[in-house]
Design a protein around this motif. Structure first.
Motif, PDB file in Angstrom:
ATOM      1  N   GLN A 125      37.209  32.793 -43.324  1.00  0.00           N
ATOM      2  CA  GLN A 125      35.635  32.435 -43.724  1.00  0.00           C
ATOM      3  C   GLN A 125      34.860  32.665 -42.436  1.00  0.00           C
ATOM      4  O   GLN A 125      33.834  33.237 -42.500  1.00  0.00           O
ATOM      5  CB  GLN A 125      35.743  31.398 -44.566  1.00  0.00           C
ATOM      6  N   LEU A 126      35.254  31.981 -41.403  1.00  0.00           N
ATOM      7  CA  LEU A 126      34.409  32.143 -40.285  1.00  0.00           C
ATOM      8  C   LEU A 126      34.290  33.373 -39.537  1.00  0.00           C
ATOM      9  O   LEU A 126      33.152  33.847 -38.995  1.00  0.00           O
ATOM     10  CB  LEU A 126      34.924  31.092 -39.261  1.00  0.00           C
ATOM     11  N   PHE A 127      35.271  34.198 -39.672  1.00  0.00           N
ATOM     12  CA  PHE A 127      35.230  35.434 -39.097  1.00  0.00           C
ATOM     13  C   PHE A 127      34.206  36.385 -39.907  1.00  0.00           C
ATOM     14  O   PHE A 127      33.331  37.259 -39.537  1.00  0.00           O
ATOM     15  CB  PHE A 127      36.468  36.198 -39.070  1.00  0.00           C
ATOM     16  N   ASP A 128      34.264  36.221 -41.230  1.00  0.00           N
ATOM     17  CA  ASP A 128      33.590  36.728 -42.323  1.00  0.00           C
ATOM     18  C   ASP A 128      32.119  36.610 -42.317  1.00  0.00           C
ATOM     19  O   ASP A 128      31.322  37.300 -42.800  1.00  0.00           O
ATOM     20  CB  ASP A 128      34.071  36.800 -43.756  1.00  0.00           C
ATOM     21  N   THR A 129      31.758  35.343 -41.963  1.00  0.00           N
ATOM     22  CA  THR A 129      30.399  35.045 -41.794  1.00  0.00           C
ATOM     23  C   THR A 129      29.946  35.100 -40.444  1.00  0.00           C
ATOM     24  O   THR A 129      29.052  35.753 -39.734  1.00  0.00           O
ATOM     25  CB  THR A 129      30.242  33.629 -42.467  1.00  0.00           C
ATOM     26  N   LYS A 130      30.022  33.794 -39.664  1.00  0.00           N
ATOM     27  CA  LYS A 130      29.465  33.355 -38.535  1.00  0.00           C
ATOM     28  C   LYS A 130      29.904  34.544 -37.422  1.00  0.00           C
ATOM     29  O   LYS A 130      29.314  34.819 -36.449  1.00  0.00           O
ATOM     30  CB  LYS A 130      29.844  32.197 -37.843  1.00  0.00           C
ATOM     31  N   GLY A 131      31.180  34.895 -37.349  1.00  0.00           N
ATOM     32  CA  GLY A 131      31.862  35.885 -36.612  1.00  0.00           C
ATOM     33  C   GLY A 131      31.185  37.141 -36.351  1.00  0.00           C
ATOM     34  O   GLY A 131      30.776  37.788 -35.499  1.00  0.00           O
ATOM     35  N   ILE A 132      31.099  37.800 -37.553  1.00  0.00           N
ATOM     36  CA  ILE A 132      30.350  38.944 -38.014  1.00  0.00           C
ATOM     37  C   ILE A 132      28.705  38.978 -37.391  1.00  0.00           C
ATOM     38  O   ILE A 132      28.421  40.025 -36.863  1.00  0.00           O
ATOM     39  CB  ILE A 132      30.538  39.939 -39.117  1.00  0.00           C
ATOM     40  N   ALA A 133      28.231  37.930 -37.868  1.00  0.00           N
ATOM     41  CA  ALA A 133      26.721  37.801 -37.436  1.00  0.00           C
ATOM     42  C   ALA A 133      26.483  38.006 -35.941  1.00  0.00           C
ATOM     43  O   ALA A 133      25.459  38.341 -35.655  1.00  0.00           O
ATOM     44  CB  ALA A 133      26.347  36.554 -37.980  1.00  0.00           C
ATOM     45  N   GLY A 134      27.491  37.017 -35.360  1.00  0.00           N
ATOM     46  CA  GLY A 134      27.358  36.902 -33.826  1.00  0.00           C
ATOM     47  C   GLY A 134      27.591  38.239 -33.069  1.00  0.00           C
ATOM     48  O   GLY A 134      26.956  38.496 -32.222  1.00  0.00           O
ATOM     49  N   PHE A 135      28.575  39.095 -33.854  1.00  0.00           N
ATOM     50  CA  PHE A 135      28.921  40.329 -33.134  1.00  0.00           C
ATOM     51  C   PHE A 135      27.666  41.538 -33.378  1.00  0.00           C
ATOM     52  O   PHE A 135      27.457  42.127 -32.330  1.00  0.00           O
ATOM     53  CB  PHE A 135      30.302  40.829 -33.919  1.00  0.00           C
ATOM     54  N   GLU A 136      27.136  41.214 -34.413  1.00  0.00           N
ATOM     55  CA  GLU A 136      25.927  42.385 -34.785  1.00  0.00           C
ATOM     56  C   GLU A 136      25.016  41.805 -33.985  1.00  0.00           C
ATOM     57  O   GLU A 136      24.124  42.551 -33.398  1.00  0.00           O
ATOM     58  CB  GLU A 136      25.609  42.091 -36.149  1.00  0.00           C
ATOM     59  N   LYS A 137      24.752  40.340 -33.686  1.00  0.00           N
ATOM     60  CA  LYS A 137      23.582  40.124 -32.797  1.00  0.00           C
ATOM     61  C   LYS A 137      23.867  40.699 -31.205  1.00  0.00           C
ATOM     62  O   LYS A 137      23.004  41.038 -30.585  1.00  0.00           O
ATOM     63  CB  LYS A 137      23.468  38.521 -32.752  1.00  0.00           C
ATOM     64  N   SER A 138      25.126  40.589 -30.849  1.00  0.00           N
ATOM     65  CA  SER A 138      25.469  41.065 -29.549  1.00  0.00           C
ATOM     66  C   SER A 138      25.388  42.543 -29.304  1.00  0.00           C
ATOM     67  O   SER A 138      25.044  43.204 -28.288  1.00  0.00           O
ATOM     68  CB  SER A 138      26.898  40.564 -29.031  1.00  0.00           C
ATOM     69  N   LYS A 139      25.615  43.104 -30.511  1.00  0.00           N
ATOM     70  CA  LYS A 139      25.307  44.674 -30.533  1.00  0.00           C
ATOM     71  C   LYS A 139      24.193  44.877 -30.112  1.00  0.00           C
ATOM     72  O   LYS A 139      23.626  45.940 -29.367  1.00  0.00           O
ATOM     73  CB  LYS A 139      25.864  45.240 -31.814  1.00  0.00           C
ATOM     74  N   LYS A 140      22.878  44.257 -30.435  1.00  0.00           N
ATOM     75  CA  LYS A 140      21.676  44.620 -30.449  1.00  0.00           C
ATOM     76  C   LYS A 140      21.367  44.041 -29.098  1.00  0.00           C
ATOM     77  O   LYS A 140      20.475  44.724 -28.037  1.00  0.00           O
ATOM     78  CB  LYS A 140      20.625  43.738 -31.172  1.00  0.00           C
ATOM     79  N   GLU A 141      22.030  42.835 -28.368  1.00  0.00           N
ATOM     80  CA  GLU A 141      21.585  42.290 -27.178  1.00  0.00           C
ATOM     81  C   GLU A 141      22.370  43.010 -26.026  1.00  0.00           C
ATOM     82  O   GLU A 141      21.737  43.156 -24.894  1.00  0.00           O
ATOM     83  CB  GLU A 141      21.780  40.745 -27.142  1.00  0.00           C
ATOM     84  N   LYS A 142      23.447  43.589 -26.270  1.00  0.00           N
ATOM     85  CA  LYS A 142      24.370  44.092 -25.086  1.00  0.00           C
ATOM     86  C   LYS A 142      24.881  45.538 -25.661  1.00  0.00           C
ATOM     87  O   LYS A 142      25.910  45.740 -25.864  1.00  0.00           O
ATOM     88  CB  LYS A 142      25.297  43.287 -24.682  1.00  0.00           C
ATOM     89  N   PRO A 143      24.025  46.657 -25.862  1.00  0.00           N
ATOM     90  CA  PRO A 143      24.186  47.782 -26.451  1.00  0.00           C
ATOM     91  C   PRO A 143      25.353  48.676 -25.730  1.00  0.00           C
ATOM     92  O   PRO A 143      26.225  49.280 -26.324  1.00  0.00           O
ATOM     93  CB  PRO A 143      23.079  48.448 -26.900  1.00  0.00           C
ATOM     94  N   ASP A 144      25.100  48.576 -24.367  1.00  0.00           N
ATOM     95  CA  ASP A 144      26.071  49.227 -23.514  1.00  0.00           C
ATOM     96  C   ASP A 144      27.677  48.788 -23.642  1.00  0.00           C
ATOM     97  O   ASP A 144      28.536  49.483 -23.391  1.00  0.00           O
ATOM     98  CB  ASP A 144      25.774  48.938 -22.041  1.00  0.00           C
ATOM     99  N   GLU A 145      27.650  47.400 -24.086  1.00  0.00           N
ATOM    100  CA  GLU A 145      29.150  47.019 -24.231  1.00  0.00           C
ATOM    101  C   GLU A 145      29.625  47.003 -25.630  1.00  0.00           C
ATOM    102  O   GLU A 145      30.842  47.332 -25.959  1.00  0.00           O
ATOM    103  CB  GLU A 145      29.212  45.292 -23.660  1.00  0.00           C
ATOM    104  N   TYR A 146      28.750  46.638 -26.664  1.00  0.00           N
ATOM    105  CA  TYR A 146      29.096  46.461 -28.138  1.00  0.00           C
ATOM    106  C   TYR A 146      28.430  47.855 -28.944  1.00  0.00           C
ATOM    107  O   TYR A 146      29.157  47.953 -30.122  1.00  0.00           O
ATOM    108  CB  TYR A 146      28.376  45.397 -28.519  1.00  0.00           C
ATOM    109  N   GLY A 147      27.739  48.420 -28.519  1.00  0.00           N
ATOM    110  CA  GLY A 147      27.056  49.599 -29.147  1.00  0.00           C
ATOM    111  C   GLY A 147      27.972  50.273 -30.056  1.00  0.00           C
ATOM    112  O   GLY A 147      27.517  50.646 -31.337  1.00  0.00           O
ATOM    113  N   LYS A 148      28.851  51.033 -29.487  1.00  0.00           N
ATOM    114  CA  LYS A 148      29.758  51.925 -30.072  1.00  0.00           C
ATOM    115  C   LYS A 148      31.027  51.138 -30.888  1.00  0.00           C
ATOM    116  O   LYS A 148      31.909  51.987 -31.755  1.00  0.00           O
ATOM    117  CB  LYS A 148      30.359  52.960 -29.294  1.00  0.00           C
ATOM    118  N   LEU A 149      30.947  49.780 -31.063  1.00  0.00           N
ATOM    119  CA  LEU A 149      32.005  49.302 -31.664  1.00  0.00           C
ATOM    120  C   LEU A 149      31.719  48.689 -33.063  1.00  0.00           C
ATOM    121  O   LEU A 149      30.719  48.396 -33.233  1.00  0.00           O
ATOM    122  CB  LEU A 149      32.650  48.037 -30.786  1.00  0.00           C
ATOM    123  N   ASP A 150      32.669  48.505 -33.685  1.00  0.00           N
ATOM    124  CA  ASP A 150      32.671  48.065 -35.151  1.00  0.00           C
ATOM    125  C   ASP A 150      33.544  46.774 -34.992  1.00  0.00           C
ATOM    126  O   ASP A 150      34.506  46.876 -34.464  1.00  0.00           O
ATOM    127  CB  ASP A 150      32.991  49.129 -36.204  1.00  0.00           C
TER     128      ASP A 150
END
Length: 308
Positions: A125-150
């Motif tokens: 449940q934590l991966f499904d909620t807080k985990g993915i939310a944190g990941f999506e935030k990092s995609k915006k903050e660190k596009p060079d590292e996260y941008g192309k990842l799902d």
């Protein structure tokens, strides 16, 4: 550890040196790889001047490799380079001790390599909620590292224990209960006496309690200490022996006792933040226990029911 809370560890080396401890092993400014046992590698990560992520490890089986902790995506890529210096066997599994981004956001890098991500069922449940939310935030903050990842949450989960054993290496993935997070799990290597703890046990001022239950955490550490542990590879900080499990437990036992004593004396939370004292903590972690404000607030909330 939540990545916001590493900063207070920066002065650790100087304080430990001042306390008279032996510091030849202490290298917060370096990432160091150690072959802890044949085919068992521990990657202790730099924590200053830059926090690079969680410690990582890999274990070479007869036909494949198991990774412990995906860490951040850029560190997943670096780890793969290090693994390839030791073996050309395929990376079949990556084990996330819990959902925090500095331990699991690199999953898609390993999944792209053909690996299956593993975690405890209680972390799902934590991966499904807080985990993915944190990941999506990092995609915006660190596009060079996260941008192309799902996001790649673990596709293989276990309730209490999962065993990988090929006759050469044996790894037991164990969920003892709610500690640093509700889904914390350990990797236990009984043939070698090596325990990989994730952030249920750290070595230094790295504890983050935002997802924790500290009363249960104490119980988890009690259970972990029942294993015949020779070496502890923590989620952050330097490798140690079984005594580190007792040290981690002691922190929460004494912190809860100190805060409860002040509550019983009628002290407010603001007063407690100023007055709470756990003397041994500075010797271990290198900073005064009062600097761990988030931990004090969390334990106060647990003991009073007044969560912030």
């Amino acid at each position: 550890m939540n990545r916001r809370f590493f900063v207070a560890a920066l002065s650790l080396a100087a304080v430990v040196a001042a306390s008279g401890w032996s510091v030849g092993w202490f290298k917060p400014t370096e990432t160091v790889i150690t072959e802890v046992a044949p085919g068992v590698f521990f990657r202790k990560m730099e924590t200053e001047p830059k926090f690079l992520g969680s410690n990582q490890a890999w274990i070479v089986f007869k036909d494949y490799v198991l990774v412990i902790e995906a860490s951040f995506p850029n560190q997943s890529e670096e780890l793969i380079k290090e693994i390839r210096k030791t073996t050309d066997k395929p990376i079949r599994y990556v084990f996330d001790t819990h959902y925090h981004g500095d331990h699991a956001d690199g999953n898609p890098v390993f999944v792209k390599q053909g690996a299956t991500a593993i975690a405890s069922e209680n972390s799902r449940q934590l991966f499904d909620t807080k985990g993915i939310a944190g990941f999506e935030k990092s995609k915006k903050e660190k596009p060079d590292e996260y941008g192309k990842l799902d996001y790649a949450k673990p596709s293989l989960t276990f309730p209490q224990k999962m065993i990988l054993d090929d006759g050469n290496q044996r790894v037991e993935l164990i969920h003892f209960g709610h500690a640093h997070t509700a889904g914390d799990a350990f990797a236990w290597l009984p043939k070698h006496g090596i325990l990989f703890t994730g952030d249920a046990c750290v070595n230094g001022a790295f504890n983050y309690t935002g997802d924790s239950n500290t009363a249960s955490w104490i119980g988890v550490m009690t259970e972990a200490a029942k294993l015949p542990v020779k070496k502890v590879c923590p989620g952050h900080g330097e490798m140690s022996d079984a005594s580190l499990l007792d040290t981690q437990k002691r922190y929460f036992v004494e912190l809860r006792m100190a805060i409860q004593k002040l509550i019983d004396a009628g002290k407010s939370l603001d007063d407690i933040k100023k007055e709470v004292d756990v003397p041994f903590y500075k010797e271990w972690a290198g900073v005064d226990v009062k600097t761990r404000v988030e931990n004090i607030e969390h334990v106060y909330g647990e003991l009073t029911g007044k969560k912030k």
